[in-house]
Design an enzyme around this catalytic site. Structure first.
Site, PDB file in Angstrom:
ATOM      1  N   VAL A  14      36.798  22.439 127.467  1.00 36.16           N
ATOM      2  CA  VAL A  14      37.768  21.345 127.629  1.00 36.16           C
ATOM      3  C   VAL A  14      38.259  21.319 129.073  1.00 36.16           C
ATOM      4  CG1 VAL A  14      39.940  20.343 126.842  1.00 36.16           C
ATOM      5  CG2 VAL A  14      38.522  21.631 125.229  1.00 36.16           C
ATOM      6  N   GLY A  45      31.343  19.933 136.934  1.00 39.57           N
ATOM      7  CA  GLY A  45      30.671  20.476 138.118  1.00 39.57           C
ATOM      8  C   GLY A  45      30.380  21.962 137.939  1.00 39.57           C
ATOM      9  N   LYS A  88      36.611  16.978 123.017  1.00 38.25           N
ATOM     10  CA  LYS A  88      37.621  17.822 123.671  1.00 38.25           C
ATOM     11  C   LYS A  88      39.002  17.652 123.041  1.00 38.25           C
ATOM     12  CE  LYS A  88      35.053  17.579 128.016  1.00 38.25           C
ATOM     13  NZ  LYS A  88      34.855  16.750 129.203  1.00 38.25           N
TER      14      LYS A  88
HETATM   15  P1  NDP Z   1      22.206  21.181 131.976  1.00 36.38           P
HETATM   16  O1  NDP Z   1      21.474  20.097 131.283  1.00 36.38           O
HETATM   17  O2  NDP Z   1      22.305  21.158 133.450  1.00 36.38           O
HETATM   18  O3  NDP Z   1      21.567  22.584 131.565  1.00 36.38           O
HETATM   19  C1  NDP Z   1      21.261  22.912 130.246  1.00 36.38           C
HETATM   20  C2  NDP Z   1      20.278  24.074 130.226  1.00 36.38           C
HETATM   21  O4  NDP Z   1      19.956  24.404 128.884  1.00 36.38           O
HETATM   22  C3  NDP Z   1      18.950  23.766 130.916  1.00 36.38           C
HETATM   23  O5  NDP Z   1      18.409  24.968 131.404  1.00 36.38           O
HETATM   24  C4  NDP Z   1      18.106  23.223 129.761  1.00 36.38           C
HETATM   25  O6  NDP Z   1      16.746  23.371 129.933  1.00 36.38           O
HETATM   26  C5  NDP Z   1      18.572  24.144 128.650  1.00 36.38           C
HETATM   27  N1  NDP Z   1      18.404  23.510 127.344  1.00 36.38           N
HETATM   28  C6  NDP Z   1      18.974  22.378 126.926  1.00 36.38           C
HETATM   29  N2  NDP Z   1      18.603  22.104 125.671  1.00 36.38           N
HETATM   30  C7  NDP Z   1      17.734  23.063 125.318  1.00 36.38           C
HETATM   31  C8  NDP Z   1      16.983  23.323 124.137  1.00 36.38           C
HETATM   32  N3  NDP Z   1      17.047  22.519 123.096  1.00 36.38           N
HETATM   33  N4  NDP Z   1      16.198  24.397 124.114  1.00 36.38           N
HETATM   34  C9  NDP Z   1      16.118  25.211 125.170  1.00 36.38           C
HETATM   35  N5  NDP Z   1      16.807  25.026 126.327  1.00 36.38           N
HETATM   36  C10 NDP Z   1      17.612  23.967 126.394  1.00 36.38           C
HETATM   37  O7  NDP Z   1      23.620  21.239 131.304  1.00 36.38           O
HETATM   38  P2  NDP Z   1      24.999  21.715 131.940  1.00 36.38           P
HETATM   39  O8  NDP Z   1      24.810  22.995 132.632  1.00 36.38           O
HETATM   40  O9  NDP Z   1      25.614  20.596 132.677  1.00 36.38           O
HETATM   41  O10 NDP Z   1      25.887  21.909 130.623  1.00 36.38           O
HETATM   42  C11 NDP Z   1      25.792  23.067 129.838  1.00 36.38           C
HETATM   43  C12 NDP Z   1      26.926  23.041 128.823  1.00 36.38           C
HETATM   44  O11 NDP Z   1      28.162  23.034 129.506  1.00 36.38           O
HETATM   45  C13 NDP Z   1      26.946  21.807 127.920  1.00 36.38           C
HETATM   46  O12 NDP Z   1      27.434  22.181 126.661  1.00 36.38           O
HETATM   47  C14 NDP Z   1      27.958  20.899 128.614  1.00 36.38           C
HETATM   48  O13 NDP Z   1      28.560  19.995 127.744  1.00 36.38           O
HETATM   49  C15 NDP Z   1      28.938  21.927 129.099  1.00 36.38           C
HETATM   50  N6  NDP Z   1      29.759  21.518 130.217  1.00 36.38           N
HETATM   51  C16 NDP Z   1      29.173  20.997 131.344  1.00 36.38           C
HETATM   52  C17 NDP Z   1      29.946  20.674 132.426  1.00 36.38           C
HETATM   53  C18 NDP Z   1      29.362  20.130 133.669  1.00 36.38           C
HETATM   54  O14 NDP Z   1      30.106  19.812 134.596  1.00 36.38           O
HETATM   55  N7  NDP Z   1      28.042  19.995 133.786  1.00 36.38           N
HETATM   56  C19 NDP Z   1      31.400  20.850 132.388  1.00 36.38           C
HETATM   57  C20 NDP Z   1      31.913  21.431 131.175  1.00 36.38           C
HETATM   58  C21 NDP Z   1      31.099  21.733 130.135  1.00 36.38           C
HETATM   59  P3  NDP Z   1      15.885  22.209 130.659  1.00 36.38           P
HETATM   60  O15 NDP Z   1      16.251  22.278 132.101  1.00 36.38           O
HETATM   61  O16 NDP Z   1      14.484  22.638 130.369  1.00 36.38           O
HETATM   62  O17 NDP Z   1      16.266  20.925 130.028  1.00 36.38           O
HETATM   63  N1  HSE Z   2      30.413  15.198 131.075  1.00 38.35           N
HETATM   64  C1  HSE Z   2      31.650  15.890 131.140  1.00 38.35           C
HETATM   65  C2  HSE Z   2      32.610  15.080 131.987  1.00 38.35           C
HETATM   66  C3  HSE Z   2      31.459  17.250 131.743  1.00 38.35           C
HETATM   67  O1  HSE Z   2      32.186  14.115 132.645  1.00 38.35           O
HETATM   68  O2  HSE Z   2      33.800  15.379 131.966  1.00 38.35           O
HETATM   69  C4  HSE Z   2      32.658  18.118 131.603  1.00 38.35           C
HETATM   70  O3  HSE Z   2      32.930  18.445 130.285  1.00 38.35           O
END
Ligand code: NDP
Ligand code: HSE
Length: 436
Positions: free
Chosen positions: A132, A302, A205
């Site tokens: 969140v 981020g 969230k």
């Molecule tokens: P990304 O898409 O950048 O990374 C996800 C990773 O998990 C990649 O390595 C991807 O592999 C892998 N992955 C996804 N689905 C599968 C699957 N089914 N099987 C195997 N590997 C998988 O995501 P984020 O890092 O941005 O986000 C990660 C988590 O954090 C999410 O739950 C998101 O909601 C949460 N979050 C993200 C924020 C942000 O700012 N980005 C902020 C707060 C929370 P591949 O590259 O091969 O697709």
């Molecule tokens: N997609 C989400 C946002 C990432 O834009 O706030 C952080 O949870």
């Protein structure tokens, strides 16, 4: 003491931030946590891509399940997102006695009750600060810092992507699609950006905040959700002329009848701090009976801001993992046996104020008909604007702000106004909150 042993599931934006910050601040973290933290392995489906993203530091495996349950791992950090296979992996890790840290709000909003129950049963922690508001420690604040309070309401800008879109549209006049693409490029948007723009991510969230604020189970199926895709530039401008800004808010409020739980574009007075939260920044206001209003502001998305929360959880788990499970902070702030069954209110029972834009024929008596219908529904008008629609001299936009009323009254009045011959287009209706 040996370092605590961490497994990362996923090697994307957040995982890369976690690896970077753990490495950069390792000495400081050791002093805080009392021992080192070591990422002993990473699971990724594309090892080459993962190596590039993480800088080729830890061994990479494609066998997620084996890593999640490996005997030498203390903490599994789930940073994949989505429901499956994340749900199965988290449950398997818990069953294998691992503590779990996750940023996955979708997973917890839909399956949090089962996951927390499993963690309780196996005496492990599931920490989710990053789920969140990215880098803002709002879970910690609500669950611990504000523990003395009876929470009255929580309202927040908890999706960076939509706040970025609304800010750029308002200040630079850019179009929706251009700004969305930029948010994706910057790593703010979810893998499926519909989750952001349709309000689903914010709903995940606010569902978690609601559970923690009021001590109720996680109930994503009860949230009212309206995103920003239907919002028009004209309404952003009219709102501004009336002294308001439009923000996508997650709102949860305790009332005598039950709990309001909703996400929708909302007019808020331009003078409120929340109205001035711009770009991908997030902010959450919590109203407690003892403390009054408190505001939490910071980066909501981020790589490194989110890693900040993930690593704070890692420090917590490292400090507490040997503590008696009964003496840890409960997952949902209240003891598991003390959760309340306070109902979540249906949307027609909520109380709020409204913005209406009514496109009408510009002739005598039209305004009187509209105000008559509002009066018959015991609704009073707070402000009124009339603006030429620009398309036709005989048409005009009437913009009304109402005082607070029950949504069922508004629905009734809106249906009757819409049916008037002089009303020429679907009425645009937005909700307005003064956040006093
Ligand atoms: P990304 O898409 O950048 O990374 C996800 C990773 O998990 C990649 O390595 C991807 O592999 C892998 N992955 C996804 N689905 C599968 C699957 N089914 N099987 C195997 N590997 C998988 O995501 P984020 O890092 O941005 O986000 C990660 C988590 O954090 C999410 O739950 C998101 O909601 C949460 N979050 C993200 C924020 C942000 O700012 N980005 C902020 C707060 C929370 P591949 O590259 O091969 O697709
Ligand atoms: N997609 C989400 C946002 C990432 O834009 O706030 C952080 O949870």
């Amino acid at each position: 003491m040996n370092p605590i042993r961490i497994a990362l599931l996923g090697a994307g934006t957040v995982a890369s931030g976690v690896v970077k910050v753990l490495e950069r601040n390792q000495e400081e973290l050791r002093r805080r946590a009392g021992r080192g933290m070591e990422v002993v392995a990473v699971a990724a489906r594309d090892p080459e891509k993962a190596r590039k993203a993480l800088g080729n530091r830890s061994p990479i495996t494609q066998d997620f399940m084996a890593l999640a349950t490996r005997p030498d791992i203390d903490i599994v950090v789930e940073l994949m997102g989505g429901i499956e296979p994340a749900r199965q992996l988290v449950l398997a890790a818990i069953a294998a006695g691992k503590h779990v840290v996750t940023a996955n709000k979708a997973l917890l909003a839909l399956h949090g009750n089962a996951i927390f129950a499993a963690a309780q049963e196996h005496g492990v922690m599931v920490a989710f600060e990053a789920a969140v508001a990215g880098g803002i420690p709002i879970i910690k604040a609500l669950r611990e810092g504000l523990a003395a309070n009876r929470i009255e309401w929580v309202a927040g800008i908890i999706n960076g992507t939509t706040n970025f879109i609304l800010s750029e549209m308002r200040s630079k006049g850019l179009d929706f699609d251009t700004v969305l693409r930029e948010a994706q490029r910057l790593g703010y948007a979810e893998a499926d950006p519909t989750f952001d723009i349709e309000g689903i991510d914010a709903a995940h969230k606010i569902t978690l905040l609601c559970a923690i604020a009021f001590g109720v189970p996680v109930q994503f199926d009860k949230v009212y959700i309206e995103g920003i895709t239907k919002l028009q530039g004209a309404d952003i401008r009219y709102a501004e002329q009336l002294g308001y800004r439009i923000k996508l808010l997650g709102i949860t409020r305790r009332t005598p009848a039950g709990i309001e739980l909703r996400v929708h574009p909302t007019l808020i007075p331009a003078t409120r701090l929340l109205a001035n939260v711009e770009g991908a920044m997030n902010a959450v206001v919590v109203q407690g009976d003892a403390v009054g209003a408190t505001l939490y502001y910071g980066k909501g998305a981020g790589a490194e801001p989110t890693a900040s929360s993930v690593i704070a959880d890692l420090v917590d788990v490292t400090r507490l993992h040997t503590a008696d499970p009964e003496h840890r902070v409960p997952h949902l702030a209240f003891q598991p046996g003390a959760l309340a069954d306070t109902p979540i209110l249906p949307m027609d029972s909520i109380h709020t104020a409204y913005y209406l834009r009514i496109h009408v024929r510009d002739e005598a008596g039209v305004l009187a008909e509209i105000t008559h219908i509002l009066a018959e529904n015991q609704m009073s008008i707070d402000a009124l604007l009339q603006r030429p629609s620009g398309e036709n001299d005989q048409h005009t936009d009437v913009i009304l702000l109402t005082h607070e009323t029950e949504e069922s009254r508004m629905n009734n009045a809106q249906d009757r106004i819409q049916a008037l011959d002089s009303v020429l287009a679907p009425i645009v209706r937005l909700r307005k909150e003064e956040l006093r």
